[in-house]
Design an enzyme around this catalytic site. Structure first.
Site, PDB file in Angstrom:
ATOM      1  N   LYS A  57       0.849  -1.201   0.000  1.00 39.08           N
ATOM      2  CA  LYS A  57       0.000   0.000   0.000  1.00 39.08           C
ATOM      3  C   LYS A  57       0.877   1.241   0.000  1.00 39.08           C
ATOM      4  O   LYS A  57       1.911   1.275   0.670  1.00 39.08           O
ATOM      5  CB  LYS A  57      -0.918  -0.031   1.226  1.00 39.08           C
ATOM      6  CG  LYS A  57      -1.973   1.074   1.251  1.00 39.08           C
ATOM      7  CD  LYS A  57      -2.901   0.924   2.459  1.00 39.08           C
ATOM      8  CE  LYS A  57      -3.976   2.004   2.489  1.00 39.08           C
ATOM      9  NZ  LYS A  57      -4.888   1.865   3.666  1.00 39.08           N
ATOM     10  N   SER A 132      -9.838   1.937   2.761  1.00 44.48           N
ATOM     11  CA  SER A 132      -8.958   2.672   1.880  1.00 44.48           C
ATOM     12  C   SER A 132      -7.907   1.801   1.178  1.00 44.48           C
ATOM     13  O   SER A 132      -7.298   2.251   0.217  1.00 44.48           O
ATOM     14  CB  SER A 132      -8.236   3.762   2.672  1.00 44.48           C
ATOM     15  OG  SER A 132      -7.369   3.186   3.632  1.00 44.48           O
ATOM     16  N   SER A 156      -9.997  -0.403   6.965  1.00 47.22           N
ATOM     17  CA  SER A 156      -9.432  -0.285   5.623  1.00 47.22           C
ATOM     18  C   SER A 156      -8.740  -1.520   5.058  1.00 47.22           C
ATOM     19  O   SER A 156      -8.411  -1.540   3.875  1.00 47.22           O
ATOM     20  CB  SER A 156      -8.450   0.881   5.574  1.00 47.22           C
ATOM     21  OG  SER A 156      -9.170   2.074   5.405  1.00 47.22           O
TER      22      SER A 156
HETATM   23  N1  GLN Z   1     -13.223   4.356   6.170  1.00 49.80           N
HETATM   24  C1  GLN Z   1     -12.534   4.759   7.345  1.00 49.80           C
HETATM   25  C2  GLN Z   1     -12.085   6.198   7.210  1.00 49.80           C
HETATM   26  O1  GLN Z   1     -12.339   6.773   6.206  1.00 49.80           O
HETATM   27  C3  GLN Z   1     -11.394   3.846   7.614  1.00 49.80           C
HETATM   28  C4  GLN Z   1     -10.118   4.260   7.018  1.00 49.80           C
HETATM   29  C5  GLN Z   1      -8.980   3.348   7.384  1.00 49.80           C
HETATM   30  O2  GLN Z   1      -9.139   2.315   8.017  1.00 49.80           O
HETATM   31  N2  GLN Z   1      -7.795   3.786   7.009  1.00 49.80           N
HETATM   32  O3  GLN Z   1     -11.519   6.756   8.094  1.00 49.80           O
END
Ligand code: GLN
Length: 450
Positions: A57, A132, A156
């Protein structure tokens, strides 16, 4: 097969599929060189990751390889060192194929917040892969790589794993080093593996887990061999199903697959009881306050001086202002503003402190459940992958996606998402949540679904 063969196969697959999927932001130009060297030295290793192409990532730093966090701010940022996880993978003989697309600074649930391009779900390119870590999940689902690393602050790793039909593990906070992970919300962030199979996942965690001196929150724990748990049966195990995870918002097709999974667990000799974890209903509000507060502080380092983009300006204040104005996307700005507001004097007690209290309450609630049960089961996400654009104008609906994953980060415990059937042709994820450092139990249960 040689390492070169494996690397070539991965690149060929990327070449054939990534115009459509959009999983990769940067490819490792040295990958073939590295593979060739490994083949020439005829190096061997017992590590099952030896010679394996992996995707990383793009919020995990890689020495000499662009690390953008999918942000215009870091479009040309080339780190001077590797993250601890990357170093450990290289020591095991894995070859980094490239850097994976994501929501900008890991803020999002659909990958549409990437500053460069969206990622498309390999099961249906009109749909999102989740976020994400959308690139991490899609690249594994599309067969571009067998192993990838993601990060999980509020779901995410698990939510994109569910949407793309792959296995995704969010380890216990502190199990995997965060050194070299660009911080979003430091008290919630964890790096973890995404893979096709549960076994591969366990191998990857074996390799990246364990204490690291460069991360002050890294736990001093023995790392077991996670594959050892895989073939233990489930007889006599006790699972809790929180009623809050099966409430209204859960799509009928998701509910159906989860109920089937529960029948499977029962048929394997486990018992399942419905429980209530009332504090879960405050999780989303508490998370978006805490995560945004931490983000507003962590992202202060992007000032146009130290990293990445520097805007043309006449004064120093303008350098800060314009660099941030031009470098960050809308969602990142929204979080910085929300977090700065929540932390400002006069509001601190009403928001930040309250959210921390909720967090403590949730820890107590979950601890009670683990006094009686081996693990908690439920859906990973309330729906299957939605269409691109469908939730883009509605941040609150997008935030609501995270209802089942966020509590896990607030409490700091581990959870895995494993594919559990299809609903209208799209993958459904079963989430298994465990007690602190009990990743072995999660692998043991997840393995029953393969
Ligand atoms: N969807 C969540 C956010 O937007 C989780 C993001 C994540 O786990 N990095 O914060």
């Amino acid at each position: 097969v040689t390492v070169t063969d494996l690397v070539k196969e991965s690149f060929d697959r990327i070449e054939a599929t990534d115009d459509q999927i959009g999983a990769f932001l940067t490819l490792n130009e040295d990958a073939f060189e590295q593979a060739k060297r490994m083949d020439e030295l005829a190096k061997t290793s017992d590590n099952p990751l030896f010679g394996m192409p992996i995707g990383v990532k793009d919020n995990i730093v890689t020495k000499g390889m662009r690390t953008t966090c999918a942000s215009t701010f870091l479009e040309n940022f080339v780190p001077a060192h590797d993250a601890t996880v990357v170093e450990r993978l290289h020591d095991a003989g894995a070859v980094t194929i490239g850097k994976l697309n994501m929501d900008e600074f890991a803020m999002g649930s659909s990958n549409e917040n990437s500053a460069f391009k969206p990622v498309r779900n390999p099961w249906d390119p009109t749909r999102v892969p989740g976020g994400s870590s959308g690139g991490s999940a899609a690249s594994v689902a599309a067969g571009q790589v067998l192993f990838s690393l993601g990060s999980d602050t509020g779901g995410s790793i698990r939510q994109p794993a569910a949407y793309c039909g792959v296995v995704g593990m969010k380890p216990t906070y502190g199990l995997v080093s965060r050194y070299g992970l660009v911080a979003f919300a430091s008290s919630l962030d964890q790096i973890g593996p995404l893979t096709r199979t549960v076994e591969d996942n366990a191998y990857l965690l074996n390799t990246i887990a364990g204490h690291c001196d460069m991360d002050s929150t890294s736990a001093e724990v023995e790392v077991p061999d996670y594959t050892a748990a895989l073939n233990q049966d489930l007889t006599g195990m006790k699972f809790a199903l929180p009623e809050e995870f099966m409430a209204e918002g859960v799509a009928p097709g998701v509910r159906e697959q989860i109920e089937k999974a529960i029948e499977t667990l029962k048929s394997l000799g486990a018992t399942i009881e419905t429980v209530s974890i009332p504090s879960v209903k405050y999780a989303i509000s508490a998370y978006y306050l805490l995560a945004s507060s931490e983000a507003s502080s962590n992202l202060a380092r992007f000032d146009g001086i130290r990293y990445g983009r520097r805007a043309e300006a006449d004064t120093l204040d303008e350098v800060f202002m314009y660099s941030r104005e031009q470098g960050f996307g809308d969602e990142v700005k929204r979080r910085i503003m929300l977090g700065t507001y929540a932390l400002s004097s006069g509001y601190y007690d009403a928001f930040y402190k309250k959210a921390q209290q909720v967090r403590t309450l949730m820890k107590q609630d979950f601890a009670k459940v683990f006094e009686e049960y081996d693990a908690i089961v439920g859906p990973t996400a309330p729906t299957t992958a939605f269409k691109l654009g469908e939730q883009l104008d509605d941040p609150l609906t997008m935030y609501a996606n995270d209802i089942m994953t966020i509590p896990v980060n607030l409490v700091g415990i581990p959870a895995i998402s494993v594919p559990a059937g299809l609903s209208e042709g799209l993958p459904v994820g079963l989430q298994i949540i465990g007690n602190y450092f009990d990743e072995s139990t999660l692998y043991r249960v997840a393995h029953a679904f393969e």
